[in-house]
Design an enzyme around this catalytic site. Structure first.
Site, PDB file in Angstrom:
ATOM      1  CG  ASP A  78      -1.768  -1.125   1.387  1.00 13.85           C
ATOM      2  OD1 ASP A  78      -2.133  -1.669   0.335  1.00 13.85           O
ATOM      3  OD2 ASP A  78      -2.079  -1.512   2.527  1.00 13.85           O
ATOM      4  CG  ASP A  84      -4.431  14.006   8.559  1.00 13.36           C
ATOM      5  OD1 ASP A  84      -3.792  13.292   7.763  1.00 13.36           O
ATOM      6  OD2 ASP A  84      -4.451  15.244   8.489  1.00 13.36           O
ATOM      7  CD  GLU A 107     -11.454  18.715  11.128  1.00 10.77           C
ATOM      8  OE1 GLU A 107     -11.290  19.890  11.432  1.00 10.77           O
ATOM      9  OE2 GLU A 107     -10.516  17.979  10.779  1.00 10.77           O
ATOM     10  CD  GLU A 108      -9.005  14.174   7.906  1.00  8.50           C
ATOM     11  OE1 GLU A 108      -8.671  14.249   6.727  1.00  8.50           O
ATOM     12  OE2 GLU A 108      -8.462  14.837   8.807  1.00  8.50           O
ATOM     13  CG  ASP A 126     -10.750  16.382  14.291  1.00 11.47           C
ATOM     14  OD1 ASP A 126     -10.106  15.715  13.462  1.00 11.47           O
ATOM     15  OD2 ASP A 126     -10.422  17.533  14.641  1.00 11.47           O
ATOM     16  CG  LEU A 128      -4.456  12.186  14.301  1.00 10.16           C
ATOM     17  CD1 LEU A 128      -4.764  11.272  15.471  1.00 10.16           C
ATOM     18  CD2 LEU A 128      -3.450  11.535  13.386  1.00 10.16           C
ATOM     19  CG  ASP A 129      -8.032  18.612  16.898  1.00 14.02           C
ATOM     20  OD1 ASP A 129      -8.680  19.218  16.024  1.00 14.02           O
ATOM     21  OD2 ASP A 129      -7.430  19.166  17.822  1.00 14.02           O
ATOM     22  CD  GLU A 285     -11.643  21.074  15.602  1.00  9.74           C
ATOM     23  OE1 GLU A 285     -12.211  22.072  15.136  1.00  9.74           O
ATOM     24  OE2 GLU A 285     -10.420  20.878  15.451  1.00  9.74           O
TER      25      GLU A 285
HETATM   26  P1  FDP Z   1      -4.453  21.867  13.626  1.00 10.31           P
HETATM   27  O1  FDP Z   1      -4.683  23.045  12.738  1.00 10.31           O
HETATM   28  O2  FDP Z   1      -3.004  21.569  13.839  1.00 10.31           O
HETATM   29  O3  FDP Z   1      -5.244  20.646  13.229  1.00 10.31           O
HETATM   30  O4  FDP Z   1      -8.519  22.356  14.978  1.00 10.31           O
HETATM   31  C1  FDP Z   1      -7.306  22.292  14.529  1.00 10.31           C
HETATM   32  C2  FDP Z   1      -6.198  22.830  15.416  1.00 10.31           C
HETATM   33  O5  FDP Z   1      -4.986  22.237  15.085  1.00 10.31           O
HETATM   34  C3  FDP Z   1      -6.405  22.635  16.921  1.00 10.31           C
HETATM   35  O6  FDP Z   1      -6.077  21.360  17.369  1.00 10.31           O
HETATM   36  C4  FDP Z   1      -5.505  23.684  17.501  1.00 10.31           C
HETATM   37  O7  FDP Z   1      -5.855  24.074  18.804  1.00 10.31           O
HETATM   38  C5  FDP Z   1      -5.640  24.797  16.503  1.00 10.31           C
HETATM   39  O8  FDP Z   1      -6.078  24.223  15.277  1.00 10.31           O
HETATM   40  C6  FDP Z   1      -4.369  25.507  16.270  1.00 10.31           C
HETATM   41  O9  FDP Z   1      -4.587  26.572  15.402  1.00 10.31           O
HETATM   42  P2  FDP Z   1      -3.512  27.754  15.252  1.00 10.31           P
HETATM   43  O10 FDP Z   1      -2.318  27.160  14.624  1.00 10.31           O
HETATM   44  O11 FDP Z   1      -4.200  28.754  14.400  1.00 10.31           O
HETATM   45  O12 FDP Z   1      -3.245  28.265  16.626  1.00 10.31           O
END
Ligand code: FDP
Length: 349
Positions: A78, A84, A107-108, A126, A128-129, A285
């Site tokens: 693969d 994510d 979210e994806e 979500d 992988l946040d 989120e």
């Molecule tokens: P990411 O863009 O890395 O996925 O919701 C997404 C998120 O992270 C949150 O986990 C995080 O608190 C926020 O965005 C960070 O955004 P900034 O870089 O604008 O601070």
């Protein structure tokens, strides 16, 4: 048995109970779950199982990157996938196979996935946040909300099933892939934290009845964007400075939320010039964390109203997010209300 030996065993680690495993906890508390028919329990087990697989992938992230950088394929041929996307596949697969979820919104994905089965639950996830932190070995997380479907089982999933207010969640949680991996969960009867014991492959109850302190000294916000915040929010930040609060911002929502849940604090992702509705997504989120924080005695607001009362009109809707210790969120809201009275930011920064 020799008494001295028995005493030494007694005081050693062997004598300590390993604690309550997640499965057992779910079983013991099943009657507290809304619609206690066993299906929600199974659903939570499916989520926990997928999170273990994702945890394994997260721990290998560096290795995957090395292989990916060489443009190579893995052993089964693969193509290497971004973590994510991989997490999305893992959770969707577990939920699809489990059979308790009838629809998944992720979210994806652009739209919802109708699983066309007999399941009674809709999952918003979500997978992988904090994705900007994946490559640098900083904590990341999975966030999920569970809703009961509204239309009869057997009929196609409709907007009514998907676009529910956060207040209609029957369960929510997150998994934090950090210095240890934790699953933090609510079914509306308090918040409980489980730590993953990798060698046993199980989550164990480590943080029963989690409560967030009413007050705190930590504020978490991307202050680099300060010049693009509303004047009222800048005034609130001056309040944080003059009270010598501590600034802590991982930039991974789950990690920032978790720390503030344990220690007391406020996390803010406000409206900015670039994102007038904030950056965070209501359904993937904010709703889950709002449900958790309220269950732990805290508060979640968009600056004006309770997050859980917002009726979504779009799947990927964003909202400003103020979440954490009750008193801190209320003070921030008071600053927002006083907006008109604030001097211009350029005079102060
Ligand atoms: P990411 O863009 O890395 O996925 O919701 C997404 C998120 O992270 C949150 O986990 C995080 O608190 C926020 O965005 C960070 O955004 P900034 O870089 O604008 O601070």
């Amino acid at each position: 048995m020799n008494k001295a030996y028995a005493t030494s065993v007694e005081s050693s680690r062997i004598a300590h109970s390993i604690g309550t495993a997640l499965d057992r906890f779910i079983k013991i508390n099943q009657d507290q779950f809304p619609y206690a028919s066993g299906e929600l329990s199974q659903l939570l087990r499916d989520i926990a199982l997928a999170s273990k697989v994702v945890n394994r992938e997260v721990n290998k992230a560096g290795l995957i990157d090395i292989m990916g950088a060489a443009g190579s394929a893995n052993l089964t041929g693969d193509e290497q996938q971004k973590l994510d996307v991989l997490a999305n596949i893992r959770f969707s697969r577990a939920l699809t196979k489990g059979g308790e979820a009838c629809a998944i919104i992720s979210e994806e994905s652009e739209t919802f996935l109708d699983l066309k089965n007999q399941g009674k639950y809709v999952i918003a996830i979500d997978p992988l946040d904090g994705s900007s932190n994946i490559d640098v070995n900083v904590s990341i997380g999975t966030i999920f909300s569970v809703y009961r479907r509204k239309t009869p089982v057997g009929t196609p999933i409709s907007q009514e099933d998907i676009m529910q207010k956060g207040s209609e969640q029957v369960a929510a949680g997150y998994v934090l892939y950090g210095s240890s991996t934790m699953l933090v969960l609510t079914t509306g009867y308090g918040v409980h934290g489980f730590t993953y014991e990798a060698s046993l492959g199980e989550y164990f109850l480590s943080h029963p009845e989690m409560r967030i302190p009413d007050d705190g000294k930590i504020y978490s916000i991307n202050e680099g964007l300060c010049d693009t915040f509303e004047p009222s929010l800048r005034a609130y930040l001056r309040h944080c400075h003059s009270n010598e609060y501590t600034a802590r911002y991982v930039g991974s929502l789950v990690a920032d939320f978790h720390r503030n849940l344990l220690k007391g604090g406020i996390y803010i992702y406000p409206a900015t010039r670039k994102s007038p509705q904030g950056k965070l997504r209501l359904m993937f989120e904010c709703n889950a964390l709002a449900f958790l924080v309220e269950q732990a005695g805290g508060k979640a607001s968009d600056g004006h109203r309770r997050v859980l009362d917002i009726l979504p009109t779009e799947l990927h809707q964003r909202t400003p997010f103020f979440v954490g210790s009750r008193n801190m969120v209320e003070v921030a809201e008071a600053f927002i209300r006083e907006e008109a009275a604030e001097p211009l930011p350029s005079e102060n920064y």
